[in-house]
Write a protein that holds these residues in place. Structure first.
Motif, PDB file in Angstrom:
ATOM      1  N   THR A  40      -6.578 -92.945 -54.424  1.00 21.34           N
ATOM      2  CA  THR A  40      -7.674 -93.901 -54.553  1.00 21.34           C
ATOM      3  C   THR A  40      -7.520 -95.059 -53.571  1.00 21.34           C
ATOM      4  OG1 THR A  40      -6.420 -94.915 -56.335  1.00 21.34           O
ATOM      5  CG2 THR A  40      -8.181 -93.444 -56.985  1.00 21.34           C
ATOM      6  N   VAL A  43     -10.595 -97.073 -50.872  1.00 20.50           N
ATOM      7  CA  VAL A  43     -11.910 -96.635 -51.333  1.00 20.50           C
ATOM      8  C   VAL A  43     -12.939 -97.684 -50.921  1.00 20.50           C
ATOM      9  CG1 VAL A  43     -13.329 -96.216 -53.382  1.00 20.50           C
ATOM     10  CG2 VAL A  43     -10.995 -95.332 -53.280  1.00 20.50           C
ATOM     11  N   THR A  44     -13.896 -97.295 -50.091  1.00 17.58           N
ATOM     12  CA  THR A  44     -14.955 -98.224 -49.687  1.00 17.58           C
ATOM     13  C   THR A  44     -16.311 -97.581 -49.942  1.00 17.58           C
ATOM     14  OG1 THR A  44     -15.086 -97.395 -47.415  1.00 17.58           O
ATOM     15  CG2 THR A  44     -13.520 -99.183 -47.832  1.00 17.58           C
ATOM     16  N   TYR A  45     -17.339 -98.433 -50.013  1.00 14.24           N
ATOM     17  CA  TYR A  45     -18.678 -97.882 -50.212  1.00 14.24           C
ATOM     18  C   TYR A  45     -19.063 -96.984 -49.040  1.00 14.24           C
ATOM     19  CZ  TYR A  45     -23.619 -97.223 -50.723  1.00 14.24           C
ATOM     20  OH  TYR A  45     -24.858 -96.631 -50.819  1.00 14.24           O
ATOM     21  N   THR A  48     -16.305 -93.845 -48.577  1.00 15.94           N
ATOM     22  CA  THR A  48     -15.956 -93.008 -49.719  1.00 15.94           C
ATOM     23  C   THR A  48     -17.137 -92.734 -50.644  1.00 15.94           C
ATOM     24  OG1 THR A  48     -13.903 -94.298 -49.699  1.00 15.94           O
ATOM     25  CG2 THR A  48     -14.159 -92.681 -51.461  1.00 15.94           C
ATOM     26  N   ILE A  49     -17.758 -93.818 -51.107  1.00 16.55           N
ATOM     27  CA  ILE A  49     -18.754 -93.687 -52.172  1.00 16.55           C
ATOM     28  C   ILE A  49     -20.074 -93.113 -51.652  1.00 16.55           C
ATOM     29  CG2 ILE A  49     -20.009 -94.905 -53.998  1.00 16.55           C
ATOM     30  CD1 ILE A  49     -16.911 -94.653 -54.370  1.00 16.55           C
ATOM     31  N   LYS A 108     -11.947 -92.169 -57.671  1.00 14.44           N
ATOM     32  CA  LYS A 108     -12.392 -93.044 -56.592  1.00 14.44           C
ATOM     33  C   LYS A 108     -13.604 -93.849 -57.015  1.00 14.44           C
ATOM     34  CE  LYS A 108     -10.557 -90.275 -52.814  1.00 14.44           C
ATOM     35  NZ  LYS A 108     -10.853 -89.307 -51.761  1.00 14.44           N
ATOM     36  N   TRP A 112     -13.756 -97.950 -57.496  1.00 14.61           N
ATOM     37  CA  TRP A 112     -14.727 -98.770 -56.764  1.00 14.61           C
ATOM     38  C   TRP A 112     -15.571 -99.611 -57.727  1.00 14.61           C
ATOM     39  CZ3 TRP A 112     -20.243 -98.199 -56.263  1.00 14.61           C
ATOM     40  CH2 TRP A 112     -20.811 -99.008 -55.262  1.00 14.61           C
ATOM     41  N   ALA A 117     -17.761-102.896 -57.425  1.00 11.72           N
ATOM     42  CA  ALA A 117     -18.693-102.139 -56.581  1.00 11.72           C
ATOM     43  C   ALA A 117     -19.059-102.912 -55.310  1.00 11.72           C
ATOM     44  CB  ALA A 117     -19.949-101.772 -57.389  1.00 11.72           C
TER      45      ALA A 117
END
Ligand code: HEC
Length: 120
Positions: A40, A43-45, A48-49, A108, A112, A117
């Motif tokens: 994990t 983890v970035t928007y 990753t997201i 993940k 986040w 978020a």
């Protein structure tokens, strides 16, 4: 002599039944466990997201598709509590509709959201 043999056999059976547990995976044993998974970091928007949502959600959740639209940060942020409920807790029913994503992805996403978020 016979008693000894019976004792020996039952100890063997007990040992075998106990050792069977070692082959179970963490995911099978703790399907909703978000600890102990180290995958994990970073983890970035953006990295990753967003790609995760694109691969697993945006077929349905996009502009002109099923609400909420999960293709833009502002909308994902605004719906983060519902995203957590559906895609992590599977409540009231899992998202994606066919079943939750694998534990690594859920870790993940949970990491986040727990970090607030951020748009990073
Ligand atoms: C195959 C299409 C499909 C995919 C893929 C899908 N969803 Fe959904 N989703 C739906 C449908 C249909 C609904 C509305 C019915 C319902 O709420 O169950 C919905 C509803 C939702 C809702 C709204 C719940 C509410 O409170 O109104 C959220 C949040 C959501 N999905 C998140 C996700 C996330 C996150 C993913 C990816 C991890 C995902 N969905 C993948 C079809 C999909």
């Amino acid at each position: 002599m016979v008693m000894k043999k019976i004792l020996y056999l039952s100890i063997t059976a007990l040992t075998l039944s106990l050792s069977a547990c070692y082959y179970d995976t963490e995911e099978e044993l703790y399907p909703n466990s978000f600890s102990g998974n180290t995958d994990t970091v970073n983890v970035t928007y953006s990295k990753t997201i967003a790609p995760m949502l694109a691969a697993n959600c945006n077929n349905c959740h996009k502009a002109g598709g099923i609400s909420p639209n999960l293709t833009a940060y502002a909308s994902v942020f605004a719906n983060k509590a519902r995203v957590k409920a559906r895609a992590i807790d599977g409540s009231p029913s899992p998202m994606p509709t066919g079943g939750l994503m694998n534990l690594t992805n859920r870790n993940k996403l949970a990491t986040w959201i727990a970090a607030g978020a951020p748009n990073n």
